[in-house]
Scaffold this motif. Structure first.
Motif, PDB file in Angstrom:
ATOM      1  N   MET A   1       2.510   5.792 -79.852  1.00 13.71           N
ATOM      2  CA  MET A   1       2.210   6.819 -80.843  1.00 13.71           C
ATOM      3  C   MET A   1       1.290   6.280 -81.945  1.00 13.71           C
ATOM      4  SD  MET A   1       3.155   7.955 -84.104  1.00 13.71           S
ATOM      5  CE  MET A   1       4.828   7.466 -84.579  1.00 13.71           C
ATOM      6  N   VAL A   2       1.633   5.131 -82.512  1.00 14.34           N
ATOM      7  CA  VAL A   2       0.808   4.641 -83.634  1.00 14.34           C
ATOM      8  C   VAL A   2      -0.536   4.105 -83.160  1.00 14.34           C
ATOM      9  CG1 VAL A   2       2.732   4.217 -85.190  1.00 14.34           C
ATOM     10  CG2 VAL A   2       1.916   2.365 -83.730  1.00 14.34           C
ATOM     11  N   THR A   3      -0.596   3.640 -81.911  1.00 14.30           N
ATOM     12  CA  THR A   3      -1.908   3.253 -81.376  1.00 14.30           C
ATOM     13  C   THR A   3      -2.839   4.452 -81.424  1.00 14.30           C
ATOM     14  OG1 THR A   3      -0.949   1.593 -79.914  1.00 14.30           O
ATOM     15  CG2 THR A   3      -3.124   2.422 -79.326  1.00 14.30           C
ATOM     16  N   LEU A   4      -2.347   5.575 -80.936  1.00 16.41           N
ATOM     17  CA  LEU A   4      -3.165   6.790 -80.927  1.00 16.41           C
ATOM     18  C   LEU A   4      -3.391   7.322 -82.343  1.00 16.41           C
ATOM     19  CD1 LEU A   4      -1.489   8.576 -77.874  1.00 16.41           C
ATOM     20  CD2 LEU A   4      -3.878   7.820 -77.987  1.00 16.41           C
ATOM     21  N   LYS A   5      -2.298   7.396 -83.098  1.00 16.38           N
ATOM     22  CA  LYS A   5      -2.356   8.114 -84.371  1.00 16.38           C
ATOM     23  C   LYS A   5      -3.043   7.316 -85.474  1.00 16.38           C
ATOM     24  CE  LYS A   5       0.743  10.054 -87.880  1.00 16.38           C
ATOM     25  NZ  LYS A   5       2.000  10.744 -88.162  1.00 16.38           N
ATOM     26  N   THR A   6      -2.875   6.009 -85.470  1.00 19.57           N
ATOM     27  CA  THR A   6      -3.364   5.212 -86.596  1.00 19.57           C
ATOM     28  C   THR A   6      -4.393   4.159 -86.211  1.00 19.57           C
ATOM     29  OG1 THR A   6      -1.184   5.441 -87.605  1.00 19.57           O
ATOM     30  CG2 THR A   6      -2.638   3.776 -88.545  1.00 19.57           C
ATOM     31  N   ALA A   7      -4.115   3.429 -85.109  1.00 19.22           N
ATOM     32  CA  ALA A   7      -4.898   2.211 -84.859  1.00 19.22           C
ATOM     33  C   ALA A   7      -6.373   2.517 -84.591  1.00 19.22           C
ATOM     34  CB  ALA A   7      -4.289   1.429 -83.705  1.00 19.22           C
ATOM     35  N   HIS A   8      -6.644   3.552 -83.780  1.00 18.41           N
ATOM     36  CA  HIS A   8      -8.050   3.790 -83.424  1.00 18.41           C
ATOM     37  C   HIS A   8      -8.887   4.117 -84.655  1.00 18.41           C
ATOM     38  CE1 HIS A   8      -7.359   3.264 -79.242  1.00 18.41           C
ATOM     39  NE2 HIS A   8      -6.595   4.325 -79.107  1.00 18.41           N
ATOM     40  N   TYR A   9      -8.414   5.024 -85.477  1.00 21.07           N
ATOM     41  CA  TYR A   9      -9.297   5.440 -86.568  1.00 21.07           C
ATOM     42  C   TYR A   9      -9.266   4.464 -87.744  1.00 21.07           C
ATOM     43  CZ  TYR A   9      -6.361   7.650 -90.284  1.00 21.07           C
ATOM     44  OH  TYR A   9      -5.510   7.904 -91.323  1.00 21.07           O
ATOM     45  N   THR A  10      -8.270   3.562 -87.731  1.00 22.25           N
ATOM     46  CA  THR A  10      -8.172   2.627 -88.842  1.00 22.25           C
ATOM     47  C   THR A  10      -8.915   1.322 -88.573  1.00 22.25           C
ATOM     48  OG1 THR A  10      -6.024   3.558 -89.409  1.00 22.25           O
ATOM     49  CG2 THR A  10      -6.534   1.401 -90.332  1.00 22.25           C
ATOM     50  N   VAL A  11      -8.897   0.835 -87.332  1.00 23.97           N
ATOM     51  CA  VAL A  11      -9.514  -0.468 -87.086  1.00 23.97           C
ATOM     52  C   VAL A  11     -10.593  -0.419 -85.994  1.00 23.97           C
ATOM     53  CG1 VAL A  11      -9.103  -2.922 -86.711  1.00 23.97           C
ATOM     54  CG2 VAL A  11      -7.324  -1.535 -87.751  1.00 23.97           C
ATOM     55  N   SER A  12     -10.188  -0.153 -84.746  1.00 30.47           N
ATOM     56  CA  SER A  12     -11.206  -0.258 -83.695  1.00 30.47           C
ATOM     57  C   SER A  12     -12.322   0.765 -83.890  1.00 30.47           C
ATOM     58  CB  SER A  12     -10.567  -0.121 -82.306  1.00 30.47           C
ATOM     59  OG  SER A  12      -9.900   1.112 -82.182  1.00 30.47           O
ATOM     60  N   GLY A  13     -11.973   1.973 -84.349  1.00 34.74           N
ATOM     61  CA  GLY A  13     -12.991   3.006 -84.566  1.00 34.74           C
ATOM     62  C   GLY A  13     -14.055   2.558 -85.563  1.00 34.74           C
ATOM     63  N   PRO A  14     -13.661   2.183 -86.795  1.00 40.02           N
ATOM     64  CA  PRO A  14     -14.662   1.734 -87.763  1.00 40.02           C
ATOM     65  C   PRO A  14     -15.493   0.547 -87.259  1.00 40.02           C
ATOM     66  CG  PRO A  14     -12.559   2.112 -88.851  1.00 40.02           C
ATOM     67  CD  PRO A  14     -12.330   2.336 -87.395  1.00 40.02           C
ATOM     68  N   LEU A  15     -14.834  -0.410 -86.563  1.00 42.78           N
ATOM     69  CA  LEU A  15     -15.587  -1.572 -86.084  1.00 42.78           C
ATOM     70  C   LEU A  15     -16.604  -1.158 -85.021  1.00 42.78           C
ATOM     71  CD1 LEU A  15     -12.708  -4.227 -85.852  1.00 42.78           C
ATOM     72  CD2 LEU A  15     -14.503  -4.053 -87.604  1.00 42.78           C
ATOM     73  N   ARG A  16     -16.185  -0.282 -84.096  1.00 45.34           N
ATOM     74  CA  ARG A  16     -17.091   0.182 -83.046  1.00 45.34           C
ATOM     75  C   ARG A  16     -18.237   1.013 -83.646  1.00 45.34           C
ATOM     76  NH1 ARG A  16     -15.705   0.773 -77.736  1.00 45.34           N
ATOM     77  NH2 ARG A  16     -16.440   2.926 -77.732  1.00 45.34           N
ATOM     78  N   LEU A  17     -17.894   1.893 -84.574  1.00 44.88           N
ATOM     79  CA  LEU A  17     -18.930   2.720 -85.195  1.00 44.88           C
ATOM     80  C   LEU A  17     -19.950   1.852 -85.937  1.00 44.88           C
ATOM     81  CD1 LEU A  17     -16.680   5.654 -86.485  1.00 44.88           C
ATOM     82  CD2 LEU A  17     -18.560   5.886 -84.839  1.00 44.88           C
ATOM     83  N   GLY A  18     -19.469   0.769 -86.557  1.00 43.25           N
ATOM     84  CA  GLY A  18     -20.380  -0.147 -87.241  1.00 43.25           C
ATOM     85  C   GLY A  18     -21.379  -0.756 -86.268  1.00 43.25           C
ATOM     86  N   ALA A  19     -20.890  -1.166 -85.083  1.00 42.04           N
ATOM     87  CA  ALA A  19     -21.800  -1.695 -84.061  1.00 42.04           C
ATOM     88  C   ALA A  19     -22.841  -0.647 -83.692  1.00 42.04           C
ATOM     89  CB  ALA A  19     -21.004  -2.125 -82.827  1.00 42.04           C
ATOM     90  N   LEU A  20     -22.382   0.579 -83.443  1.00 39.42           N
ATOM     91  CA  LEU A  20     -23.300   1.652 -83.047  1.00 39.42           C
ATOM     92  C   LEU A  20     -24.329   1.936 -84.143  1.00 39.42           C
ATOM     93  CD1 LEU A  20     -20.723   4.076 -81.354  1.00 39.42           C
ATOM     94  CD2 LEU A  20     -22.427   2.634 -80.200  1.00 39.42           C
ATOM     95  N   CYS A  21     -23.888   1.882 -85.406  1.00 35.92           N
ATOM     96  CA  CYS A  21     -24.827   2.107 -86.512  1.00 35.92           C
ATOM     97  C   CYS A  21     -25.900   1.020 -86.554  1.00 35.92           C
ATOM     98  CB  CYS A  21     -24.098   2.144 -87.860  1.00 35.92           C
ATOM     99  SG  CYS A  21     -23.161   3.663 -88.091  1.00 35.92           S
TER     100      CYS A  21
END
Lengths: 329, 329
Positions: free
Chosen positions: A167-187
Motif C-alpha cells: 500500500m505505501v509503495t503505491l501510495k507514498t513511495a513513488h511520488y515521494t522518491v522514485s518519481g521525483p528522481l526519475r522526473l529529474g532525469a527526464l528533465c
C-alpha cells in the motif's frame, strides 16, 4: 531554489476574476499551495535534474507541477480521511464544506496538467514522456489510496506487513522518491536509471514507516498530534506487526478499540493500545525495518548517483535523500 | 458511430489486475462509463469533426475523452449533491462510500488525460491546442459548479436570472455544446469559428433550462423524479423568476420550504411551491426563454455550419442539434 519553486507553483494558478464569487474560487484554488509546506518532492526533482547534468531551472515547471499534485491530492485526502487540519489551519473542507473543497481540488488538478501541457523547455517527445510519467505516478498513488480506503471501508485493521508495504509503495513511495528522481532525469534529457524505482521504493517506504513511528513517540515534537494515528485507526506497520503477534483475545480487544469513532476514543483506550505495542515490541520492529529499508535504498541510490555527470550536485541531492531517510521530524 | 465511441471509451480504461483489491478498483473506474448514457457530447464532437471535412474516426479518441470527462465529473457531482441514483443504479458513493468514490473519480480523471496525451492522429501543435481546449472547458465547468455549490453553502435561493444564466453557461453550456463543436473543428484540423461559443452557449443554456422545465412537468416521463429539483432545492431559472416576482412574504415562505432537508420536505411543501410557480407563470417564462435561446442559437449555428465543407454531414449534425434544442425528454 525553494523561493523559485514557490514562485513557479503560484504563478501556475489563476489570480483574480472580475466576478467576486469566481475571484473567491481562485483564492480557494491558491489556498493550499499558499500554505507552503516543505516542497520536499519538488526540491528532490530539482536536485535530481542538476545531478543529471542540467541546470536545475530546466526542471522548475515540472517540479511546480509535482507540488500542485501534492496539493490537490491533499485536499481530496483530507476529505476522504475527514482530517481536521492541514499545515496549521483547518482543512479546506472543514472551512468551506465538502462539496466546495472537492470541486476546488478538481480545478487544481486541471491547473497541474495545464502547466505540464505548456512546458517551454522540452521537445514534444520529451514532453510526452514527462506526461506519461506523471500519469503513471498519479495512477499508482490512487491505487495505494484505494487499498487504504477499502480497508477503512471494510473495517479491516489486521492487514499484514506485506499488504502494508504494498500500500505505501503505491501510495507514498513513488511520488515521494522514485518519481521525483526519475522526473529529474527526464528533465535533464536522460533516461532514468532502471534501478531508481526499487531504490526509491525502499527509501519511500522507510520515510512512511518513520512517519508512523514518530507519531507514537511522545518525546518527539514533529507538528502532528501524538498518537493521532491511533485515534484515526490508520493502518501502519506497527499495527501490522502487533496483529501478527497478539493473542486472539488481544486482537479482538484491539479491533474493538480501533473501530471506535475518533471522538469516542478515550486516553485510556489509546494507552491500552500503546501498552500492547510496547509488550510486543512493535514500535522497535517498525523502526528496525525503516532503518534497514533506508540503508538498503540509500546504498543503491548512492551507487546510481555515483555514475551521474554532475558530482558536485550529487552531493546536495544525497544530503537531502539522507535527511529524508533518517527523518527526525 | 455510437458503438465505436463506446468501444473507444472503454478501451481507454484499465481492465484487470492480478491483485484482487486493485482489480476491484479498476472495475469501479469502469463502472460509470459502463453504465452507458446518451454519449450526446461525444456524438456531437464526432459529427462536428465530419462536418468540418474529416473522417469522424479522426475525432474518436477525443470524443471518448470528452465522455470520460463527463463520467468523472458525474462521480464527483453525485458526491457534492449527495445524489441517490445515476443512470438507474445507486450513485457510486452511495454504494462504495464517499472516500472510495472520490478517489475513483480522480483516477478516471487521470485516464482521461492519458488518452489525450497519447493521441495518434495529430501533430504536436494540434495536440497542444486540443489539450488547452480541454483544460479551458473543464476549468469553466468547475467555475460554474463553484457558483452553484457556493449558493447551496450560503443557502441562497434567490439568485437572479442573470446569475443563473452565468452559472449554467459555465457549468453546462461549454462542455455540452460549444466545446464538442469546437473540438470537432480542431480534430478536423480547422480553427473553430469564433461565433461557436456564443451560439453554443445559447443552445446549451436552452438545453439546461429545458431540463429544469421538464422536471416540473408531471405529464413528462423522462427518467428523473418529478419535482426532484424542488426536493433538492436546485437553482433554476424557474425559481429565479419566481423570486423576482413573488411578494416579500411569499419569498420568505419559499426560502423556508426550500431550506428544509430533502427528506423533511412533504408533498404538501412541494405543492405549495408548485402553486406559486403556477401563480406567477414561472414555468411558462422559463419555457419561453428556453425557446428563444434555442432558436437564436440554432439560427446562428446553421449560418456557421452552412459555410462548412461537408454539407451531407452538416445535415446530420443539425438534426442532433435540433433534437438537443427541443429536447422532449
Amino acid at each position: 531554489m525553494l523561493e523559485a519553486l514557490n514562485r513557479a507553483v503560484l504563478s501556475a494558478l489563476p489570480k483574480t476574476h472580475s466576478q467576486p464569487d469566481l475571484a473567491r474560487f481562485y483564492a480557494l484554488i491558491r489556498d493550499y499551495p499558499e500554505r507552503g509546506g516543505k516542497r520536499l518532492r519538488g526540491l528532490l526533482l530539482l536536485l535530481s535534474t542538476a545531478a543529471h547534468g542540467a541546470n536545475w531551472q530546466q526542471g522548475l515547471e515540472v517540479a511546480a507541477a509535482l507540488e500542485l499534485f501534492q496539493n490537490w491530492v491533499l485536499i481530496h485526502d483530507d476529505i476522504e480521511d475527514d482530517s481536521l487540519e492541514r499545515r496549521g489551519s483547518p482543512a479546506l473542507h472543514q472551512r468551506e464544506g465538502m462539496p466546495v473543497a472537492l470541486n476546488v481540488g478538481d480545478a487544481l488538478h486541471v491547473y497541474m496538467w495545464q502547466l505540464l501541457h505548456n512546458l517551454k523547455a522540452f521537445s514534444p517527445a520529451q514532453q510526452n514522456t514527462l506526461l506519461n510519467e506523471f500519469a503513471w505516478i498519479i495512477q499508482r498513488t490512487a491505487e495505494g489510496q484505494h487499498l487504504d480506503l477499502s480497508w477503512v471501508k471494510q473495517q479491516r485493521f489486521d492487514v499484514s506487513a506485506e499488504e502494508y508495504i504494498e500500500m505505501v509503495t503505491l501510495k507514498t513511495a513513488h511520488y515521494t522518491v522514485s518519481g521525483p528522481l526519475r522526473l529529474g532525469a527526464l528533465c535533464a534529457g536522460l533516461p532514468p536509471d532502471e534501478r531508481l524505482i526499487s531504490a526509491g521504493t525502499d527509501l519511500g517506504v522507510a520515510f512512511q514507516i518513520r512517519d508512523d513511528v514518530l507519531n507514537l513517540m511522545p518525546e518527539v515534537s514533529y507538528g502532528k498530534e501524538f498518537s493521532g494515528d491511533l485515534y484515526e485507526a490508520k493502518r501502519t506497520l506497527i499495527l501490522a506487526h502487533l496483529f501478527a503477534h497478539a493473542s486472539a483475545s488481544e486482537q479482538l480487544e484491539l479491533k474493538t478499540l480501533l473501530a471506535k469513532a475518533r471522538h469516542d476514543k478515550t486516553a485510556d483506550d489509546i494507552n491500552s493500545i500503546l501498552r500492547l505495542i510496547k509488550r510486543y515490541g512493535s514500535l522497535d520492529y517498525a523502526q528496525e525495518i525503516a532503518e534497514a529499508r533506508a540503508s538498503r535504498g540509500l546504498s543503491l541510490l548512492k551507487q546510481i548517483l555515483n555514475e551521474l555527470p554532475a558530482q558536485a550536485e550529487v552531493v546536495k541531492l544525497t544530503r537531502l535523500l539522507e535527511s529524508l531517510a533518517k527523518r527526525r521530524q
